[in-house]
Design a protein around this motif. Structure first.
Motif, PDB file in Angstrom:
ATOM      1  N   LEU A  16      13.595  -3.389  -2.902  1.00  0.00           N
ATOM      2  CA  LEU A  16      12.706  -4.525  -2.683  1.00  0.00           C
ATOM      3  C   LEU A  16      11.285  -4.010  -2.832  1.00  0.00           C
ATOM      4  CD1 LEU A  16      14.445  -5.681   0.621  1.00  0.00           C
ATOM      5  CD2 LEU A  16      14.909  -6.538  -1.690  1.00  0.00           C
ATOM      6  N   MET A  17      10.490  -4.658  -3.663  1.00  0.00           N
ATOM      7  CA  MET A  17       9.118  -4.189  -3.859  1.00  0.00           C
ATOM      8  C   MET A  17       8.152  -5.318  -3.537  1.00  0.00           C
ATOM      9  SD  MET A  17       9.420  -2.115  -7.416  1.00  0.00           S
ATOM     10  CE  MET A  17      10.462  -0.676  -7.565  1.00  0.00           C
ATOM     11  N   ASP A  18       7.258  -5.053  -2.604  1.00  0.00           N
ATOM     12  CA  ASP A  18       6.293  -6.078  -2.200  1.00  0.00           C
ATOM     13  C   ASP A  18       4.925  -5.765  -2.801  1.00  0.00           C
ATOM     14  OD1 ASP A  18       4.957  -8.119  -1.041  1.00  0.00           O
ATOM     15  OD2 ASP A  18       5.530  -7.653   1.022  1.00  0.00           O
ATOM     16  N   GLU A  19       4.606  -6.412  -3.867  1.00  0.00           N
ATOM     17  CA  GLU A  19       3.354  -6.183  -4.592  1.00  0.00           C
ATOM     18  C   GLU A  19       3.048  -4.698  -4.746  1.00  0.00           C
ATOM     19  OE1 GLU A  19       0.062  -8.654  -3.460  1.00  0.00           O
ATOM     20  OE2 GLU A  19       1.361  -9.989  -2.320  1.00  0.00           O
ATOM     21  N   PRO A  20       3.964  -3.963  -5.384  1.00  0.00           N
ATOM     22  CA  PRO A  20       3.817  -2.505  -5.396  1.00  0.00           C
ATOM     23  C   PRO A  20       2.622  -2.019  -6.194  1.00  0.00           C
ATOM     24  CG  PRO A  20       5.532  -3.169  -6.908  1.00  0.00           C
ATOM     25  CD  PRO A  20       5.127  -4.407  -6.159  1.00  0.00           C
ATOM     26  N   LYS A  22       3.226  20.877  -1.142  1.00  0.00           N
ATOM     27  CA  LYS A  22       1.877  20.474  -0.726  1.00  0.00           C
ATOM     28  C   LYS A  22       1.950  19.057  -0.159  1.00  0.00           C
ATOM     29  CE  LYS A  22      -0.636  23.989  -2.244  1.00  0.00           C
ATOM     30  NZ  LYS A  22      -0.513  24.384  -3.655  1.00  0.00           N
ATOM     31  N   SER A  23       0.916  18.715   0.606  1.00  0.00           N
ATOM     32  CA  SER A  23       0.899  17.397   1.243  1.00  0.00           C
ATOM     33  C   SER A  23       0.907  16.271   0.217  1.00  0.00           C
ATOM     34  CB  SER A  23      -0.354  17.255   2.112  1.00  0.00           C
ATOM     35  OG  SER A  23      -0.524  15.902   2.460  1.00  0.00           O
ATOM     36  N   ALA A  24       1.652  15.226   0.531  1.00  0.00           N
ATOM     37  CA  ALA A  24       1.714  14.061  -0.356  1.00  0.00           C
ATOM     38  C   ALA A  24       0.363  13.352  -0.417  1.00  0.00           C
ATOM     39  CB  ALA A  24       2.785  13.099   0.134  1.00  0.00           C
ATOM     40  N   TYR A  25      -0.493  13.630   0.576  1.00  0.00           N
ATOM     41  CA  TYR A  25      -1.787  12.948   0.597  1.00  0.00           C
ATOM     42  C   TYR A  25      -2.745  13.493  -0.446  1.00  0.00           C
ATOM     43  CZ  TYR A  25      -0.528  10.342   4.766  1.00  0.00           C
ATOM     44  OH  TYR A  25       0.064   9.484   5.640  1.00  0.00           O
ATOM     45  N   GLY A  26      -2.364  14.601  -1.094  1.00  0.00           N
ATOM     46  CA  GLY A  26      -3.202  15.132  -2.159  1.00  0.00           C
ATOM     47  C   GLY A  26      -2.989  14.389  -3.483  1.00  0.00           C
ATOM     48  N   LEU A  27      -2.011  13.509  -3.525  1.00  0.00           N
ATOM     49  CA  LEU A  27      -1.717  12.777  -4.765  1.00  0.00           C
ATOM     50  C   LEU A  27      -2.634  11.564  -4.900  1.00  0.00           C
ATOM     51  CD1 LEU A  27       2.189  12.750  -4.551  1.00  0.00           C
ATOM     52  CD2 LEU A  27       0.762  14.274  -5.920  1.00  0.00           C
ATOM     53  N   SER A  28      -2.800  11.097  -6.135  1.00  0.00           N
ATOM     54  CA  SER A  28      -3.584   9.879  -6.349  1.00  0.00           C
ATOM     55  C   SER A  28      -2.780   8.681  -5.853  1.00  0.00           C
ATOM     56  CB  SER A  28      -3.882   9.716  -7.829  1.00  0.00           C
ATOM     57  OG  SER A  28      -2.703   9.342  -8.504  1.00  0.00           O
ATOM     58  N   GLY A  29      -3.450   7.555  -5.706  1.00  0.00           N
ATOM     59  CA  GLY A  29      -2.782   6.349  -5.218  1.00  0.00           C
ATOM     60  C   GLY A  29      -1.566   5.977  -6.051  1.00  0.00           C
ATOM     61  N   GLY A  30      -1.705   6.064  -7.370  1.00  0.00           N
ATOM     62  CA  GLY A  30      -0.599   5.712  -8.262  1.00  0.00           C
ATOM     63  C   GLY A  30       0.560   6.684  -8.105  1.00  0.00           C
ATOM     64  N   GLN A  31       0.221   7.982  -7.999  1.00  0.00           N
ATOM     65  CA  GLN A  31       1.278   8.987  -7.803  1.00  0.00           C
ATOM     66  C   GLN A  31       1.963   8.777  -6.457  1.00  0.00           C
ATOM     67  OE1 GLN A  31      -1.290  12.410  -8.327  1.00  0.00           O
ATOM     68  NE2 GLN A  31      -0.269  12.974 -10.224  1.00  0.00           N
ATOM     69  N   GLN A  32       1.170   8.424  -5.436  1.00  0.00           N
ATOM     70  CA  GLN A  32       1.761   8.179  -4.112  1.00  0.00           C
ATOM     71  C   GLN A  32       2.757   7.028  -4.181  1.00  0.00           C
ATOM     72  OE1 GLN A  32      -1.042   7.697  -0.928  1.00  0.00           O
ATOM     73  NE2 GLN A  32      -1.978   9.693  -1.251  1.00  0.00           N
ATOM     74  N   GLN A  33       2.399   5.984  -4.935  1.00  0.00           N
ATOM     75  CA  GLN A  33       3.313   4.851  -5.008  1.00  0.00           C
ATOM     76  C   GLN A  33       4.600   5.252  -5.748  1.00  0.00           C
ATOM     77  OE1 GLN A  33       4.092   2.582  -3.256  1.00  0.00           O
ATOM     78  NE2 GLN A  33       2.979   0.705  -3.737  1.00  0.00           N
ATOM     79  N   LYS A  86       0.872  -1.167   0.000  1.00  0.00           N
ATOM     80  CA  LYS A  86       0.000   0.000   0.000  1.00  0.00           C
ATOM     81  C   LYS A  86       0.907   1.215   0.000  1.00  0.00           C
ATOM     82  CE  LYS A  86      -3.905   1.529   2.656  1.00  0.00           C
ATOM     83  NZ  LYS A  86      -3.387   2.377   3.722  1.00  0.00           N
ATOM     84  N   PRO A  87       0.647   2.187  -0.892  1.00  0.00           N
ATOM     85  CA  PRO A  87       1.495   3.387  -0.869  1.00  0.00           C
ATOM     86  C   PRO A  87       1.499   3.977   0.544  1.00  0.00           C
ATOM     87  CG  PRO A  87      -0.105   3.497  -2.670  1.00  0.00           C
ATOM     88  CD  PRO A  87      -0.424   2.272  -1.888  1.00  0.00           C
ATOM     89  N   ASN A  88       2.696   4.249   1.076  1.00  0.00           N
ATOM     90  CA  ASN A  88       2.735   4.767   2.448  1.00  0.00           C
ATOM     91  C   ASN A  88       3.591   6.027   2.560  1.00  0.00           C
ATOM     92  OD1 ASN A  88       5.126   3.469   1.988  1.00  0.00           O
ATOM     93  ND2 ASN A  88       5.154   2.302   3.881  1.00  0.00           N
ATOM     94  N   PRO A  89       3.208   7.092   1.821  1.00  0.00           N
ATOM     95  CA  PRO A  89       3.960   8.336   2.005  1.00  0.00           C
ATOM     96  C   PRO A  89       3.769   8.847   3.428  1.00  0.00           C
ATOM     97  CG  PRO A  89       1.954   8.750   0.768  1.00  0.00           C
ATOM     98  CD  PRO A  89       2.063   7.262   0.930  1.00  0.00           C
ATOM     99  N   PHE A  90       4.729   9.653   3.889  1.00  0.00           N
ATOM    100  CA  PHE A  90       4.585  10.262   5.208  1.00  0.00           C
ATOM    101  C   PHE A  90       3.585  11.411   5.118  1.00  0.00           C
ATOM    102  CE2 PHE A  90       9.198   8.945   5.290  1.00  0.00           C
ATOM    103  CZ  PHE A  90       8.976   7.819   6.054  1.00  0.00           C
ATOM    104  N   PRO A  91       2.908  11.738   6.210  1.00  0.00           N
ATOM    105  CA  PRO A  91       1.999  12.887   6.178  1.00  0.00           C
ATOM    106  C   PRO A  91       2.787  14.193   6.187  1.00  0.00           C
ATOM    107  CG  PRO A  91       1.907  11.809   8.321  1.00  0.00           C
ATOM    108  CD  PRO A  91       2.838  11.004   7.473  1.00  0.00           C
ATOM    109  N   LYS A  92       3.583  14.373   5.177  1.00  0.00           N
ATOM    110  CA  LYS A  92       4.414  15.562   5.026  1.00  0.00           C
ATOM    111  C   LYS A  92       4.281  16.020   3.577  1.00  0.00           C
ATOM    112  CE  LYS A  92       8.027  13.724   8.100  1.00  0.00           C
ATOM    113  NZ  LYS A  92       8.376  14.742   9.064  1.00  0.00           N
ATOM    114  N   SER A  93       5.012  17.056   3.230  1.00  0.00           N
ATOM    115  CA  SER A  93       4.943  17.532   1.849  1.00  0.00           C
ATOM    116  C   SER A  93       5.647  16.542   0.926  1.00  0.00           C
ATOM    117  CB  SER A  93       5.601  18.899   1.737  1.00  0.00           C
ATOM    118  OG  SER A  93       6.986  18.766   1.912  1.00  0.00           O
ATOM    119  N   ILE A  94       5.380  16.684  -0.362  1.00  0.00           N
ATOM    120  CA  ILE A  94       6.025  15.836  -1.367  1.00  0.00           C
ATOM    121  C   ILE A  94       7.547  15.967  -1.233  1.00  0.00           C
ATOM    122  CG2 ILE A  94       6.356  15.565  -3.864  1.00  0.00           C
ATOM    123  CD1 ILE A  94       3.389  16.549  -4.111  1.00  0.00           C
TER     124      ILE A  94
END
Ligand code: ADP
Ligand code: MG
Lengths: 271, 294
Positions: free
Chosen positions: A190-194, A163-174, A113-121
Motif C-alpha cells: 500500500l503506498m500513500d502518496e509515496p 552507514k545510517s539511512a539518514y545519510g541518503l537523499s529523500g528519494g533514496q530514503q523512499q 514522507k520517507p520514514n526510515p528508522f534511525p539505523k543503518s541501511i
C-alpha cells in the motif's frame, strides 16, 4: 485527454483480460467513522492481484483512510468505528480471525514522507525479516541484497550498508522504505502518496521501481498526480467526500469516465 | 496617505537604538549577578577547602580529630546509594513512562495519573523522607541502611525520571512507530527495537540529571536517621551508611565547636561538586552525541 497517448493504443482485449484477475482485497459496504465524522461511506471496491490500483481524489476525501483500513492501521486512531466487509484473499480482516501482525506481514505500507528508522541501511531492510523471526546472518544478508536490488538501490548503497539511512537523499530514503517492505516478501504494498515529497527525478525512479515490481506484488497507490496515475496504474478508483464515485480500468477512467465529476476532477476543474 | 513618514522615523531612531542598547545591558546584568554570586561561593569553598583536600582525606576513615578525618566512607555511601537508586528509578521510571505513553488509553484516569506525577515532582523532599521512614525503615524494618535510603531517594526522583522519559518517547515521530507496526511488528517489538533505542539518549540524560539531584539531597536521609559519625565503610546495600552531603551538613554544624570542621566541610563540597560536574557533563555528552535529527 492527452495524458494517455500510449495507453490509448493498448488493445482492448488486454484490458479485458486484466479484469479477470483475481481480487486480493474485496471491500463491500465499508463505512468508517472518526468519532462522529463519517469518513468512508459505503465503499465497494476490489483490488486485483498483480495490478496497480491508483486511488485518486481531492484532499480529505478518505484515500489514506481507505488505505489504512486495508492493513488495519486505521484502528490505531482512538474512537474509530468501522462497519462492512473487507476481505483479504477471502478472509474477513475486520473480525478477530486474523492477528493484525499476520495481515501486515503480507501487506506492506509505504508512507508519504520517507520514514526510515534511525539505523543503518542494512538494519532498515533487515528489520522486517528479523521481527518475523529470521536470525540467520547469511539469509538476512541475502534478503537485504535482493530487496535493495529489487528497489534499484543496491548499486547506490552497497558500499555503505552499515552507514545510517539518514545519510541518503529523500528519494533514496523512499526507495529504501520500499526495499524494507519488499524484504518481507509481501503480497500487497500500500503506498500513500509515496512521491509527493520527492523531486521529479526521484519520482521517476520510484515510478520505474513500481513498474519493475508490479509483476510480483499487488500495489494500491494513492496519488495526487493525475499523470502518475495514468502512467503507472492499471485501474483507477476515484474518491470524493468519502464515497467512491467510480472505479474502472485506468484507460476507461481517463478516456471516457462514466461520471462527469470524475471528468471534472482529472481535468483539474476542481481539486 | 503615507503612514510611514521618513522624518518621524529619523526622529524616533535615536531613542529606539538607546532602548535597544539598554535592554541588552539589563539582560547582561542579570546574567552577571548570578555568575558573580556563584564565583564568590566557589572561591570561598576552594579557599577554605583546598588545604584539607588531599589523598589522605579522600581515602581515609572518618574521625573526630579534624587532621585525621577522611571521607572515603561517605564517598562509598554515596556510591552504594546510587547503586540502588539508578536501577530502581530507571526500571520504574521508564516502565511507567512506556505505560502512560504507549499503553494507557487517553482518558480521565490517564490524565489524573499524569497530573499527580507532575504534582509529586514538586513535593518537598522531607515528605519523601517521612514516607521512607514509615515504609522502608520501620514497616519493612530495614532501619537506616543503604537499601532504605536508596528506595526513598528513588521515590523522590522517580517523577523526574518518568517525565523526562515520557518527553523522550513523545519526541519520537509517530511515522517511525507506524513504519514498524506497518511491517507487522507487535507493540513490544516496536518498543524494543524502535522506541527504546531512539528514546534512550533522552531517557539517560533525564535520569542522570535526576541522579545528580539525589546525590546532593539530605533531608530524606536526615529523617531516616543517617548516623552523624559512622566510622566503618559500608560494604553493600544492607550496611549502615552516610553520604557526602550528610557529612557536609554535620561538619558545618560542628564547625561552631571547632573551626577546622569548616575546612573539612568545604573540602567535601569540592568532592561533591566534582561528582556533580562529572555526572552533568556525561548527560550533556550523551545528549550531543546521540541526539537524533529526524
Ligand atoms: N486521525 C483522524 N482523526 C479524525 N479525523 C480524521 C483523522 N484522519 C483523517 N480524518 C478525517 O477523515 C477525512 C479523510 O481523511 P484522509 O483519509 O486523510 O483523506 P485523504 O488521504 O484523501 O486526503 C478527512 O476529513 C479528515 O479530516
Ligand atoms: Mg492522505
Amino acid at each position: 485527454m492527452t495524458l494517455l497517448t500510449e495507453r490509448q493504443q493498448t488493445p482492448l482485449r488486454m484490458v479485458e483480460n486484466k479484469q479477470w484477475r483475481k481480487p486480493v482485497y474485496e471491500t463491500n459496504g465499508l463505512n468508517l467513522w472518526y468519532g462522529t465524522s463519517h469518513a468512508l461511506k459505503n465503499i465497494d471496491l476490489s483490488i486485483h492481484e498483480k495490478e496497480v490500483t491508483a486511488i485518486i481524489g481531492p484532499s480529505g476525501c478518505g484515500k489514506s483512510t481507505y488505505l489504512k483500513t486495508l492493513n488495519r492501521m486505521v484502528e490505531m486512531v482512538p474512537d474509530v468505528s468501522i462497519s462492512g466487509n473487507v476481505t483479504f484473499k477471502g478472509n474477513n480482516i475486520l473480525g478477530k480471525s486474523m492477528p493484525v501482525e499476520m495481515l501486515r506481514a503480507k501487506v506492506g505500507m509505504v508512507f508519504q514522507k520517507p520514514n526510515p528508522f534511525p539505523k543503518s541501511i542494512y538494519e532498515n531492510v533487515a528489520f522486517g525479516p528479523k521481527i518475523h523471526g529470521i536470525r540467520n546472518k547469511t539469509v538476512l544478508d541475502q534478503i537485504v541484497q535482493e530487496s535493495l536490488q529489487k528497489a534499484a538501490l543496491w548499486d547506490e548503497v552497497k558500499d555503505r550498508l552499515h552507514k545510517s539511512a539518514y545519510g541518503l537523499s529523500g528519494g533514496q530514503q523512499q526507495r529504501l522504505c520500499i526495499a524494507r517492505c519488499l524484504a518481507i516478501d509481501p503480497e500487497v504494498i500500500l503506498m500513500d502518496e509515496p512521491t509527493s515529497a520527492l523531486d521529479p527525478v526521484s519520482t521517476h525512479k520510484v515510478e520505474e521501481l513500481i513498474h519493475s515490481i508490479k509483476n510480483d506484488v499487488t500495489i494500491a497507490i494513492v496519488t495526487h498526480n493525475m499523470q502518475q496515475a495514468a502512467r503507472i496504474s492499471d485501474r483507477t478508483a476515484f474518491f470524493l467526500n468519502g464515497e467512491i464515485i467510480e472505479c474502472d480500468t485506468t484507460t476507461a477512467i481517463f478516456n471516457h469516465p462514466a461520471d462527469h465529476l470524475t471528468d471534472d476532477y482529472i481535468n483539474g476543474r476542481f481539486g | 496617505m503615507q503612514q510611514v513618514n521618513e522624518r518621524k522615523i529619523t526622529r524616533r531612531m535615536n531613542i529606539r537604538i538607546l532602548r535597544n542598547d539598554i535592554s541588552k545591558y539589563i539582560f547582561l546584568l542579570s546574567t552577571l549577578f548570578g555568575l558573580a554570586v556563584l564565583s564568590i561561593l566557589i572561591y570561598r569553598i576552594f579557599s577554605e577547602g583546598v588545604g584539607s583536600f588531599n589523598l589522605d582525606f579522600l581515602t581515609g576513615k572518618l574521625s573526630t580529630q579534624p587532621e585525621r578525618a577522611g571521607i572515603m566512607g561517605a564517598i562509598l555511601g554515596t556510591a552504594w546509594l546510587m547503586f540502588v537508586v539508578a536501577p530502581v528509578t530507571m526500571f520504574l521510571g521508564v516502565g511507567t513512562a512506556i505505560y502512560l505513553e504507549l499503553y494507557a488509553k487517553k482518558g480521565f484516569l490517564q490524565s489524573f495519573i499524569q497530573t499527580n506525577i507532575a504534582n509529586l515532582a514538586g513535593v518537598p523532599s522531607i515528605v519523601y523522607g517521612i514516607l521512607g521512614l514509615t515504609v522502608f525503615a520501620r514497616a519493612m524494618d530495614f532501619g537506616n541502611i543503604v537499601l532504605a535510603g536508596g528506595l526513598t531517594m528513588s521515590l523522590l526522583i522517580l517523577p523526574i525520571v518518568i517525565v523526562a522519559s515520557q518527553e523522550a518517547i513523545r519526541a519520537i515521530p509517530s511515522t517511525l512507530s507506524e513504519a514498524s507496526y506497518g511491517m507487522g511488528a507487535t507493540k513490544w517489538q516496536t518498543i524494543q527495537n524502535i522506541i527504546l533505542p531512539v528514546a534512550l539518549p533522552g531517557i539517560l540524560t533525564g535520569a542522570i540529571l535526576a541522579l545528580s539531584r539525589a546525590i546532593g539531597e539530605t533531608a530524606p536521609l536526615v529523617v531516616i536517621g543517617i548516623p552523624a559519625l559512622l566510622i566503618p565503610f559500608p560494604d553493600g546495600i544492607f550496611d549502615k551508611f552516610t553520604v557526602l552531603p550528610m557529612q557536609i551538613y554535620y561538619w558545618t554544624l560542628d564547625s561552631a565547636l571547632l573551626a577546622e570542621y569548616a575546612n573539612l566541610a568545604a573540602a567535601t563540597i569540592i568532592v561533591l561538586l566534582i561528582a556533580l560536574f562529572i555526572l552533568n557533563s556525561t548527560a550533556i555528552m550523551i545528549r550531543n552525541k546521540f541526539q537524533h535529527k529526524f
